[in-house]
Structures are given as structure tokens and as C-alpha cells.
Design a protein around this motif. Structure first.
Motif, PDB file in Angstrom:
ATOM      1  N   GLU A   1      -1.865  -2.509   1.680  1.00  0.00           N
ATOM      2  CA  GLU A   1      -3.003  -2.017   2.473  1.00  0.00           C
ATOM      3  C   GLU A   1      -4.228  -2.117   1.584  1.00  0.00           C
ATOM      4  O   GLU A   1      -4.115  -2.159   0.353  1.00  0.00           O
ATOM      5  CB  GLU A   1      -2.731  -0.569   2.912  1.00  0.00           C
ATOM      6  CG  GLU A   1      -3.520  -0.126   4.142  1.00  0.00           C
ATOM      7  CD  GLU A   1      -4.692   0.763   3.791  1.00  0.00           C
ATOM      8  OE1 GLU A   1      -5.410   1.180   4.704  1.00  0.00           O
ATOM      9  OE2 GLU A   1      -4.898   1.043   2.593  1.00  0.00           O
ATOM     10  N   GLU A   2      -5.424  -2.187   2.166  1.00  0.00           N
ATOM     11  CA  GLU A   2      -6.640  -2.454   1.395  1.00  0.00           C
ATOM     12  C   GLU A   2      -6.850  -1.459   0.243  1.00  0.00           C
ATOM     13  O   GLU A   2      -7.379  -1.804  -0.803  1.00  0.00           O
ATOM     14  CB  GLU A   2      -7.863  -2.449   2.321  1.00  0.00           C
ATOM     15  CG  GLU A   2      -8.078  -3.757   3.052  1.00  0.00           C
ATOM     16  CD  GLU A   2      -8.295  -4.926   2.103  1.00  0.00           C
ATOM     17  OE1 GLU A   2      -9.116  -4.801   1.165  1.00  0.00           O
ATOM     18  OE2 GLU A   2      -7.627  -5.970   2.280  1.00  0.00           O
ATOM     19  N   ARG A   3      -6.418  -0.202   0.452  1.00  0.00           N
ATOM     20  CA  ARG A   3      -6.615   0.807  -0.592  1.00  0.00           C
ATOM     21  C   ARG A   3      -5.765   0.565  -1.831  1.00  0.00           C
ATOM     22  O   ARG A   3      -5.927   1.247  -2.850  1.00  0.00           O
ATOM     23  CB  ARG A   3      -6.349   2.205  -0.017  1.00  0.00           C
ATOM     24  CG  ARG A   3      -7.381   2.667   1.005  1.00  0.00           C
ATOM     25  CD  ARG A   3      -6.938   3.944   1.689  1.00  0.00           C
ATOM     26  NE  ARG A   3      -5.762   3.733   2.516  1.00  0.00           N
ATOM     27  CZ  ARG A   3      -5.012   4.710   3.040  1.00  0.00           C
ATOM     28  NH1 ARG A   3      -5.343   5.974   2.805  1.00  0.00           N
ATOM     29  NH2 ARG A   3      -3.975   4.432   3.794  1.00  0.00           N
ATOM     30  N   PHE A   4      -4.842  -0.405  -1.753  1.00  0.00           N
ATOM     31  CA  PHE A   4      -3.987  -0.729  -2.892  1.00  0.00           C
ATOM     32  C   PHE A   4      -4.644  -1.676  -3.892  1.00  0.00           C
ATOM     33  O   PHE A   4      -4.046  -1.980  -4.925  1.00  0.00           O
ATOM     34  CB  PHE A   4      -2.680  -1.374  -2.400  1.00  0.00           C
ATOM     35  CG  PHE A   4      -1.622  -0.383  -2.027  1.00  0.00           C
ATOM     36  CD1 PHE A   4      -0.602  -0.050  -2.908  1.00  0.00           C
ATOM     37  CD2 PHE A   4      -1.626   0.215  -0.777  1.00  0.00           C
ATOM     38  CE1 PHE A   4       0.379   0.854  -2.561  1.00  0.00           C
ATOM     39  CE2 PHE A   4      -0.646   1.116  -0.403  1.00  0.00           C
ATOM     40  CZ  PHE A   4       0.364   1.446  -1.302  1.00  0.00           C
ATOM     41  N   ARG A   5      -5.855  -2.171  -3.627  1.00  0.00           N
ATOM     42  CA  ARG A   5      -6.440  -3.182  -4.520  1.00  0.00           C
ATOM     43  C   ARG A   5      -6.524  -2.708  -5.972  1.00  0.00           C
ATOM     44  O   ARG A   5      -6.118  -3.427  -6.892  1.00  0.00           O
ATOM     45  CB  ARG A   5      -7.828  -3.598  -4.014  1.00  0.00           C
ATOM     46  CG  ARG A   5      -7.758  -4.558  -2.841  1.00  0.00           C
ATOM     47  CD  ARG A   5      -9.111  -5.123  -2.488  1.00  0.00           C
ATOM     48  NE  ARG A   5      -8.993  -6.025  -1.338  1.00  0.00           N
ATOM     49  CZ  ARG A   5      -8.761  -7.332  -1.427  1.00  0.00           C
ATOM     50  NH1 ARG A   5      -8.619  -7.884  -2.624  1.00  0.00           N
ATOM     51  NH2 ARG A   5      -8.670  -8.080  -0.339  1.00  0.00           N
ATOM     52  N   GLU A   6      -7.042  -1.523  -6.204  1.00  0.00           N
ATOM     53  CA  GLU A   6      -7.141  -1.030  -7.584  1.00  0.00           C
ATOM     54  C   GLU A   6      -5.777  -0.656  -8.146  1.00  0.00           C
ATOM     55  O   GLU A   6      -5.599  -0.599  -9.365  1.00  0.00           O
ATOM     56  CB  GLU A   6      -8.086   0.165  -7.655  1.00  0.00           C
ATOM     57  CG  GLU A   6      -9.546  -0.200  -7.480  1.00  0.00           C
ATOM     58  CD  GLU A   6     -10.457   0.975  -7.743  1.00  0.00           C
ATOM     59  OE1 GLU A   6      -9.994   2.127  -7.591  1.00  0.00           O
ATOM     60  OE2 GLU A   6     -11.624   0.763  -8.098  1.00  0.00           O
TER      61      GLU A   6
ATOM     62  N   PRO B   1      -1.609   5.284  -1.206  1.00  0.00           N
ATOM     63  CA  PRO B   1      -1.913   5.083   0.209  1.00  0.00           C
ATOM     64  C   PRO B   1      -0.661   4.751   1.011  1.00  0.00           C
ATOM     65  O   PRO B   1       0.288   4.147   0.491  1.00  0.00           O
ATOM     66  CB  PRO B   1      -2.876   3.889   0.195  1.00  0.00           C
ATOM     67  CG  PRO B   1      -3.420   3.836  -1.197  1.00  0.00           C
ATOM     68  CD  PRO B   1      -2.317   4.334  -2.072  1.00  0.00           C
TER      69      PRO B   1
ATOM     70  N   PRO C   1      -3.467   2.958   7.749  1.00  0.00           N
ATOM     71  CA  PRO C   1      -4.803   3.326   7.289  1.00  0.00           C
ATOM     72  C   PRO C   1      -5.110   4.799   7.544  1.00  0.00           C
ATOM     73  O   PRO C   1      -4.824   5.330   8.620  1.00  0.00           O
ATOM     74  CB  PRO C   1      -5.719   2.414   8.122  1.00  0.00           C
ATOM     75  CG  PRO C   1      -4.871   1.219   8.441  1.00  0.00           C
ATOM     76  CD  PRO C   1      -3.481   1.774   8.642  1.00  0.00           C
TER      77      PRO C   1
ATOM     78  N   TRP D   1      -1.422   8.904   3.774  1.00  0.00           N
ATOM     79  CA  TRP D   1      -1.049   8.839   2.360  1.00  0.00           C
ATOM     80  C   TRP D   1       0.443   9.092   2.200  1.00  0.00           C
ATOM     81  O   TRP D   1       1.097   9.672   3.083  1.00  0.00           O
ATOM     82  CB  TRP D   1      -1.841   9.871   1.558  1.00  0.00           C
ATOM     83  CG  TRP D   1      -3.307   9.617   1.579  1.00  0.00           C
ATOM     84  CD1 TRP D   1      -4.196   9.995   2.563  1.00  0.00           C
ATOM     85  CD2 TRP D   1      -4.074   8.892   0.623  1.00  0.00           C
ATOM     86  NE1 TRP D   1      -5.460   9.557   2.264  1.00  0.00           N
ATOM     87  CE2 TRP D   1      -5.418   8.879   1.069  1.00  0.00           C
ATOM     88  CE3 TRP D   1      -3.759   8.261  -0.585  1.00  0.00           C
ATOM     89  CZ2 TRP D   1      -6.442   8.257   0.351  1.00  0.00           C
ATOM     90  CZ3 TRP D   1      -4.770   7.649  -1.304  1.00  0.00           C
ATOM     91  CH2 TRP D   1      -6.097   7.645  -0.834  1.00  0.00           C
TER      92      TRP D   1
ATOM     93  N   LYS E   1      -5.352   3.283 -13.205  1.00  0.00           N
ATOM     94  CA  LYS E   1      -5.178   3.159 -11.761  1.00  0.00           C
ATOM     95  C   LYS E   1      -4.127   2.121 -11.392  1.00  0.00           C
ATOM     96  O   LYS E   1      -3.365   2.293 -10.445  1.00  0.00           O
ATOM     97  CB  LYS E   1      -6.512   2.800 -11.103  1.00  0.00           C
ATOM     98  CG  LYS E   1      -7.550   3.903 -11.175  1.00  0.00           C
ATOM     99  CD  LYS E   1      -8.836   3.493 -10.452  1.00  0.00           C
ATOM    100  CE  LYS E   1      -9.868   4.608 -10.500  1.00  0.00           C
ATOM    101  NZ  LYS E   1     -11.126   4.206  -9.801  1.00  0.00           N
TER     102      LYS E   1
END
Length: 420
Positions: free
Chosen positions: A145-150, A249, A253, A256, A100
Motif C-alpha cells: 500500500e502507498e504508506r509502505f514506501r518509507e 499500515p 487505506p 492499520w 523506518k
């Protein structure tokens, strides 16, 4: 005196900067090429390159004041405290199994290649973050953006790959794009010619600010981001799953970005250009070289290329344009299968956007209109948008992009797609 944001984007081979007012056009533009041959030391050039760009901008627009600075850059590039660099484009060994994250394999590769520097460095940075650190003394990591953490890292992911607590502490905390990172220090002011105390804002990774700067933020919007490599980026409301598409992402928010990456379109032509210059023993612009390849010679533009050079150049143009055509069709097919509307135009950004003949060739081959914006360096336009939101000019990225991203020219294909 006029006020502007100093927008800075660090590329693989150069630093670009512009004075951007609260409008779609820049006041002045500068580019400083890196001269360091050793890629592992290239970050040590960035402060000097910024100084060079600032001096050029001051000469071009001496009456413009710098209200704030916003910085973006390439990635995932890894930089230590002292500027030792592992560029995103360099092949490097890694034993990471995480599929990921795009960052953990690069961190592991840096640790393997430069073990001493890894353990001696208090902090480990990305590209824009290192320059921000040099200017402000503050250490941050910009999370789009928060979805980028992984996609970046989590503590659990890092520990699973063998990173210790002390190693994890080297990675600065996440902040959002547009965050106020700090102010220009006295030392940085002396090194760059900037005013001590000037606000420094976080931009984002270059591909993120480019999508902001082309307003590729809503369903069906498509951007051709061209440089050494090239990527077609399509904004979608759902992720597109395909082996040939990199889905990540959007900074918006819920949205994609589906991208098809072509790694070497620009670099192939750049290598050919350098070869021609060496053979002719003279410099030639990108624009003139393309005209020499595709146009019939005239008295005003006599042929200076050999037949062999012209044949080789034409083959490269046809090949890379066909690659772009194939990339578009991958995205169109995936969109159709997902029940999404087909893109109706492509906004092009990067130096190639300034080459009319090159852009028209793309337009004709792909059978879709190509749009060029007022600021063709979309990364700089994206930086301007992020800084102005933080300064209170606008309430959202979408609002700011609507105001600050405007069409300059639209190329129309010789044959529309429905007749191709």
C-alpha cells in the motif's frame, strides 16, 4: 473441466500451493519442503519446489484447469539474479541508521555479505518477486500500500545510506498487489509443467495476504498467524503506539495493523518434535505429539513418550501459550488506552490451526473464542482474493474477503473472559 487459481506461497522452509476456486475451500493442496542446507542458496530451489507442487496438484485434481497464478512469500528476504539469498530470519551485519525501513538494512547486509553478487546482479528481488521473475522474465517489487514506501525504500532514503544511482536501479519498480506481472514463458513452462502463456499475478508479502485471507480488515478483527514464529495481528483505525507493538499500515487505506511478534513459538516445538523423533527412532505427527503430551493414555492411544519427554513438551506448550496470552494483553491494553473496542475472537491460521487440541489450549488460556476458516493457509486464500479481483470477479478486497473467507469451526473457551 473446473477452473481454479494456482495460489503459491513461499515460506522459510517450504512452498505451499493450492488450487483455489471461486469459493472458500481449496480443490487440492500441496506442500514441497526445501532440502537445501545452505540458506544462501535456498531460492534456487523454488522453481523445482513449484514443479513438485504442480505435479502433486495435477495428480490430486487432474480435471482442474489453471486460470491464473498468484504468488506471495516471506520477507524481507533479498535475492539476486542467480538466486543467492539472504533470508529474512538470518542475522546479518548492517550500518544503516534509517529506522523506518525494514528493507534497506537487509539490502545493505546483502551488499556486505555478498559484495560480488550484489554488483554483478542486474536486479535485486524479494521472495515472491524472484519467483515471478523466473516465471515471466519481468522484474517488479510488490508494494502492499502507498504508506509502505518509507517502510520499503525511497530514492532519498537509499542515497542517504550510501546507495549509488546504479545500485538503486537494481531495485525493480513498485507495483500494487494483484498486478498482472506477465505470463509463463516457454522456458518456465518446461521447468514447471505449467502452461505457457498462463497469467501470473502479484500476491503480496505473506503477512499481508494472511490478513486478507482471514478477513482481518476491519476494526477489532484479530488474527493469530502461527508458523515457525507467531504474530497476533489486530486491525485498527488508528496506529497503536507501544514499544512492544509493531504498527504498520493495513492493505486497506486508512486502516492499520498492530502486531505483537513472538519469534520462536513454532520453531521451539518443532525442535522438540525432532528431538523426540530422534529419541524414539520414529516419526510422529504434530497432532499426535500434542495428544501424547496433554492426554491421559488409553488402550487406543497408549503412552509412547517417556515421563521426561512429556514433562518437557508440557513445559513448552505452557510457556509458548503464556507468551501468546501476554501478547494478547499488550494489544488489549493498547486498544483500551486508544478508546478502541476489544477484540471478541481470534482467527487462527497456519498448520497449528489443524491441531484441535493445540487450538483448544490456546482458546482456554486466552479466554477468547478461536475461529478456524475453511482454508487454514490464509496466505493462499489471500492470493486467491487478489487474483480474482484483478480478473474482475470482485470490486474490492473487502467484498472478496466477505465472500471467500468463511468459518469452518469456532473453539469456545472453557471459561469466558469476563469470568476468568
Amino acid at each position: 473441466m473446473k477452473d481454479a487459481i494456482l495460489c503459491v506461497d513461499i515460506g522459510t522452509s517450504s512452498l505451499k500451493a493450492a488450487l483455489m476456486p471461486d469459493s472458500p475451500k481449496s480443490i487440492a493442496y500441496a506442500r514441497a519442503n526445501f532440502t537445501e542446507k545452505d540458506e544462501s542458496k535456498i531460492a534456487r530451489e523454488w522453481v523445482g519446489a513449484l514443479k513438485q507442487a504442480v505435479e502433486e496438484l495435477k495428480q490430486k485434481s487432474p480435471d482442474t484447469g489453471i486460470e491464473a497464478i498468484c504468488i506471495s512469500g516471506n520477507g524481507p528476504t533479498v535475492v539476486s539474479n542467480n538466486g543467492l539469498t539472504l533470508l529474512w530470519s538470518k542475522n546479518a551485519p548492517t550500518s544503516v541508521s534509517d529506522k523506518k525501513s525494514i528493507w534497506i538494512p537487509r539490502l545493505d547486509a546483502f551488499r556486505k555479505l555478498h559484495t560480488h553478487h550484489w554488483y554483478e546482479s542486474d536486479k535485486i528481488f524479494g521472495t515472491p518477486e524472484y519467483l515471478i521473475y523466473r516465471l515471466t522474465g519481468n522484474a517488479v517489487t510488490i508494494l502492499p500500500e502507498e504508506r509502505f514506501r518509507e517502510i520499503y525504500w525511497t530514492e532519498e532514503q537509499l542515497k542517504a545510506e550510501g546507495f549509488s544511482d546504479d545500485e538503486i536501479k537494481k531495485l525493480p519498480p513498485f507495483v500494487k498487489p494483484g498486478t498482472l506481472a506477465g505470463k509463463i514463458t516457454k522456458q518456465a513452462a518446461e521447468e514447471t509443467g505449467l502452461l505457457e502463456g498462463t497469467l501470473v499475478f502479484c500476491g503480496a508479502p505473506d503477512f499481508v495476504v494472511a490478513l486478507i485471507g482471514t478477513d482481518t480488515l476491519d476494526t477489532g478483527m484479530l488474527c493469530d498467524r502461527s508458523g515457525s514464529s507467531e504474530g497476533l495481528n489486530l486491525c485498527t483505525p488508528i496506529p497503536l503506539n507501544s514499544p512492544n507493538i509493531r504498527t504498520m499500515p493495513s492493505i486497506i487505506p486508512g486502516m492499520w495493523n498492530a502486531a505483537v511478534i513472538i519469534p520462536d513459538t513454532g520453531s521451539r516445538f518443532a525442535i522438540f518434535k525432532q528431538k523426540v523423533e530422534d529419541e524414539l527412532k520414529t516419526k510422529i505427527t504434530h497432532k499426535k505429539l500434542v495428544a501424547q503430551i496433554v492426554d491421559t493414555p488409553t488402550l487406543e492411544n497408549p503412552q509412547i513418550l517417556t515421563d521426561e519427554q512429556k514433562k518437557e513438551g508440557l513445559a513448552i506448550i505452557h510457556d509458548v501459550t503464556h507468551q501468546l496470552w501476554a501478547a494478547l494483553n499488550i494489544l488489549k491494553k493498547a486498544s483500551e488506552e486508544a478508546g478502541l473496542p476489544q477484540p471478541r475472537s481470534i482467527t487462527v491460521t497456519g498448520g497449528q490451526a489443524l491441531n484441535e487440541k493445540w487450538t483448544q489450549i490456546k482458546c482456554d488460556t486466552l479466554c477468547v473464542p478461536f475461529v478456524v476458516t475453511e482454508c487454514v493457509d490464509a496466505e493462499l486464500a489471500g492470493d486467491n482474493i487478489l487474483a480474482r479481483i484483478s480478473l474482475g470477479y470482485y470490486d474490492s478486497i473487502e467484498e472478496a474477503a466477505f465472500v471467500l473467507v468463511k468459518k469452518s469451526h469456532v473453539y469456545t473457551p472453557a471459561m469466558p473472559a469476563d469470568h476468568a
